[in-house]
Each structure stands twice: as structure tokens, then as C-alpha cells.
Design a protein around this motif. Structure first.
Motif, PDB file in Angstrom:
ATOM      1  N   UNK A  60      45.264  44.944  37.555  1.00 58.36           N
ATOM      2  CA  UNK A  60      45.538  44.156  38.832  1.00 58.36           C
ATOM      3  C   UNK A  60      47.008  44.230  39.080  1.00 58.36           C
ATOM      4  N   UNK A  61      47.819  44.018  37.762  1.00 55.10           N
ATOM      5  CA  UNK A  61      49.389  44.456  38.112  1.00 55.10           C
ATOM      6  C   UNK A  61      49.470  45.823  38.383  1.00 55.10           C
ATOM      7  N   UNK A  62      48.674  46.698  37.605  1.00 56.47           N
ATOM      8  CA  UNK A  62      49.193  48.211  38.036  1.00 56.47           C
ATOM      9  C   UNK A  62      48.636  48.337  39.772  1.00 56.47           C
ATOM     10  N   UNK A  63      47.891  47.919  40.199  1.00 56.27           N
ATOM     11  CA  UNK A  63      47.520  48.099  41.755  1.00 56.27           C
ATOM     12  C   UNK A  63      48.601  47.473  42.464  1.00 56.27           C
ATOM     13  N   UNK A  64      48.937  46.281  42.270  1.00 56.98           N
ATOM     14  CA  UNK A  64      49.967  45.713  43.030  1.00 56.98           C
ATOM     15  C   UNK A  64      51.343  46.312  42.732  1.00 56.98           C
ATOM     16  N   UNK A  65      51.595  47.003  41.843  1.00 56.39           N
ATOM     17  CA  UNK A  65      53.022  47.697  41.655  1.00 56.39           C
ATOM     18  C   UNK A  65      52.861  48.883  42.408  1.00 56.39           C
TER      19      UNK A  65
END
Length: 327
Positions: A37-42
Motif C-alpha cells: 500500500x505504501x509502495x503504491x502511494x509513494x
């Protein structure tokens, strides 16, 4: 948490909430750092900086910093935040008659899930209703790894489930399906899963492979049964009041960035799922591959109950999605 507190104070005294600056994109997710999730948002943040750096600054809020999933959906509804990578609660809230994605043992692959949401009449209708009822602009699904079982004994057929005390989340649909399979459902908070297994309160649970890995379940469970019964995806959504105020160029750039970011998040999720698999094997857990067909057949009465109130297009769209994914 400052924004959440501000909203609460404003509501309590009956005044309006100050709007977020027009050049800010707040984007929310309930998960902690380190996941897909964090990887996608970044990735989304990087892409917006490349495409619209002079127009927008993306602020990422993880770990429910802006509130729960339901609270953020309400903020999106009234235009007080801009975007979210949210769970599937809105589908059940706004368009339950099209929400086949949430029914276990129905869509057997990520390709089928994605096709159902993005390509079928039912999926597009679900998106339309989410906009009408919740002011949500739908931008696409992002994979969460398929859910499996863990158990302290081998499970090879549905008959092996009879009377098995199994931890379940408080989701009536899921409980109904698994009880049809023969388990004894025990609803306990996720934070108590490990202790419940150690004390014998439960002898099984269902979740993605991240759960047994992060909870060190190899200490209390021996087997992972690959039921692949559900992928409960994330969803990229935007607030319609905010979205409608953008230019066509801005909407196009944000849509493209969200599309690339969700595909990146799906890739990272696949990589993490494979890492968890290898790590759990190293820790001594045994993976059991099962034929899903007998499980689906035994669960059929509960699945039919779940589907009974769904729209006429749903069953045909499920079949079309399964066929499209297998090509």
C-alpha cells in the motif's frame, strides 16, 4: 491526527471545517508502513510530482491518521479530503447488489477480480452507484493477496473442517460461508489471534500469508491450506466534489498516475506474498494444495444465499470474468 481532532472540534461546535488548500492532494490508507500500500502511494506521489509538480503536492497518510475507513469515506463524500486507497466497505455500503467481490469462493483469480470490477456491466454499475451515493470517483482496484487457511492439523477436504474452531472476523457473510463448510466460528479481534491459538481457543484462521508471517504463527500452527478463497482488494478512489473542480488535463494526469501506481502496488504485493511463502516454509510450516471445487460445492448453499439478492447481471458477469482471466 491533528486534522482528525480539528474535524471533531468543528463538528462539536457546529461550525464548518476549513477546506484543505487547493494544491494539496491528501491520500489515505489504513495500513502501517512497509507494505505494498505504501509502495503504491509513494509511486503515485512521484508520478504526480513528475506530471503536475507545479499544481499539486501529495501528502500520504497511513495507519488511519485521518480516521477509520468509514470516517475517510465520509470526508471524501463531503469533499474534505481528496483521495484514498480504501478497502471494500463502500461496495457493501453503496452497492451491495453488485458486490460479488466480497463473497468467498466466487472469483478464483486476481485476473477475474480485476475484470469483474473494471470490465463488466456489474462492476461499472457498482462504480456509478458509488459516485451517486458516496461521491466517489473510482480509479481502479489494487491487489491484496489471496486469503488461505492456517490450521494445527492437515486439511485436505471439506470433511476435515467439521467442528474445527476457527477464528473469523466479524463479517457475517464470511462466517456464514465458513460455517456452511463445517467450522465452528470464533469471532475474536485480530490482535488476539496468536494468543487464542496458543491457548487452544481456536485451531485455525484465514487470511493472506502476511498474517501467519507477521504473527509468527509457525509457533502455534503447522499447516497452511491453500484455499485461495478470496482476494479482498484495495480501491483507488477520489472525492467527486474535488475531482469535478479539476481541469481535464489534471484529471487525466491523476488517472494515469493512479493506474500506474495501482499496477506497481499489485506487483509489490505479489513479491511480498512470494517472500512470505518462502519464509514460512523455512520456518517449518507445511503448505497443502487442495482442490477448491469440493470446498466451493459444499459452501454453495451459503454462497447462493449471499447471491440471492444481487442484480440479475452479476452471475453472468462472474462467469465472463472467470473465462476472461483463464484465456
Amino acid at each position: 491526527m491533528v486534522r482528525k481532532a480539528t474535524l471533531a472540534v468543528a463538528a462539536s461546535v457546529g461550525i464548518g471545517v476549513l477546506p484543505v488548500a487547493a494544491d494539496t492532494i491528501e491520500i489515505h490508507n489504513t495500513m502501517s508502513t512497509g507494505g505494498s500500500e505504501e509502495a503504491a502511494l509513494q509511486k503515485f506521489q512521484e508520478l504526480i510530482e513528475e506530471k503536475l509538480g507545479d499544481d499539486f503536492e501529495v501528502n500520504i497518510y497511513l495507519n488511519s491518521q485521518l480516521g477509520s475507513e468509514a470516517e475517510v469515506l465520509e470526508l471524501l463524500n463531503i469533499g474534505q479530503t481528496q483521495m484514498a486507497l480504501t478497502g471494500g466497505a463502500f461496495m457493501g455500503q453503496y452497492a451491495p447488489e453488485y458486490n460479488a467481490v466480497s463473497v468467498p469462493f466466487v472469483l478464483p483469480s486476481w485476473g477475474a477480480v480485476e475484470h469483474y470490477i473494471m470490465e463488466t456491466e456489474s462492476g461499472k454499475k457498482m462504480q456509478e452507484i458509488a459516485r451517486e451515493k458516496g461521491n466517489l470517483v473510482y480509479l481502479g482496484p489494487q491487489k491484496r493477496a489471496f486469503r488461505h487457511m492456517t490450521a494445527n492439523k492437515p486439511i485436505n477436504t471439506p470433511d476435515d473442517l467439521e467442528g474445527l474452531p476457527m477464528r473469523m472476523p466479524q463479517i457475517p457473510l464470511w462466517i456464514d460461508v465458513w460455517e456452511e463448510l463445517g467450522i465452528q466460528a470464533v469471532v475474536i479481534p485480530s490482535s488476539d489471534i496468536y494468543l487464542a491459538m496458543r491457548t487452544g481457543q481456536v485451531e485455525a484462521h484465514e487470511n493472506s500469508l502476511a498474517s501467519p508471517y507477521t504473527r509468527q504463527m509457525w509457533e502455534v500452527q503447522d499447516y497452511i491450506i491453500e484455499t485461495s478463497h478470496l482476494s479482498f482488494p484495495w480501491h483507488w478512489v477520489a472525492s467527486a466534489p474535488w475531482w469535478d473542480g479539476l481541469t481535464d488535463e489534471q484529471r487525466t494526469a491523476i488517472s494515469e498516475a493512479a493506474e500506474e501506481a495501482r499496477q506497481h502496488g499489485t506487483q509489490v504485493e505479489n513479491e511480498k506474498d512470494e517472500f512470505y511463502r518462502e519464509a514460512l516454509i523455512e520456518k517449518g510450516m507445511e503448505f497443502i494444495q487442495v482442490d477448491q471445487a469440493p470446498f466451493r460445492e459444499k459452501a454453495a448453499p451459503a454462497i447462493e444465499r449471499a447471491m440471492a439478492d444481487m442484480a440479475d447481471t452479476v452471475q453472468a458477469d462472474i462467469e465472463a470474468s472467470i473465462e476472461a482471466a483463464s484465456e
